[in-house]
Motif scaffolding. Structure first.
Motif: not given
Length: 191
Positions: A13-18, A26-49
């Motif tokens: 995720x981080x590599x694709x964003x960069x 911008x990533x939230x707008x393009x994916x429909x996934x919240x900015x907060x969830x994207x940040x948690x996934x990048x920080x390995x604080x949440x696992x995506x469904x």
């Protein structure tokens, strides 16, 4: 899911964003996934469904399998995968996904082995336009939601459908169902 998978999803995720120069907004707008969830996934604080991971992959116009493992060129090679299918998210504990063939840019497809445990119902949001799924039941009997209607598919039968619409899979039996899922992407415009 092992820590290595969480790390791989985070790094991908981080590599694709960069690579695209996208902010989390911008990533939230393009994916429909919240900015907060994207940040948690990048920080390995949440696992995506599985559904969230599909939204992210679709937003980046990349393959689902790129988030599960390194994709290397496998031209004209037999690929063997060992190990058990992965549970991607604790809430998805009745569906397991194993990559058989990761995304191949030459063929525009990837192939998975998916297990649905008894009483599993998995609903998937639409994938990007031009994505076709081929589902072939290897063991058991399942139902596939296509065009708003559940269709029964038994062992050694298959169903091909436009995956750019809401769709789903369910197992109403008392035994685990296994099926192959081939995801075929529309070729990029510059191909």
């Amino acid at each position: 899911m092992t820590k290595a998978i969480y790390q791989h999803i985070s790094l991908t995720l981080r590599s694709l964003r960069r690579a695209r120069g996208w902010s989390l907004d911008k990533t939230a707008a393009e994916t429909g996934v919240s900015k907060a969830m994207l940040g948690q996934i990048e920080r390995e604080e949440s696992s995506p469904t599985i559904a969230t991971l599909w939204k992210i992959a679709s937003g980046f116009q990349t393959s689902f399998s790129s988030f599960l493992e390194e994709i290397e060129g496998y031209p004209d090679q037999r690929v063997q995968r060992s190990g058990r299918p992965k549970i991607l998210h604790p809430a998805d504990n009745k569906i397991r996904v194993k990559t058989l063939f990761p995304y191949d840019a030459r063929l525009n497809c990837e192939i998975f082995l998916i297990e649905l445990l008894p009483s599993c119902e998995h609903l998937s949001p639409p994938h990007k336009h031009g994505v076709t799924e081929h589902v072939i039941v290897v063991r058991g009997k399942m139902e596939i939601l296509v065009n708003g209607r559940w269709q029964s598919v038994s062992q050694d039968e298959g169903l091909r459908f436009d995956a750019s619409q809401p769709h789903g899979y369910r197992n109403l039996t008392t035994k685990t169902v296994s099926f192959h899922n081939m995801i075929h992407y529309e070729p990029a415009e510059n191909d």
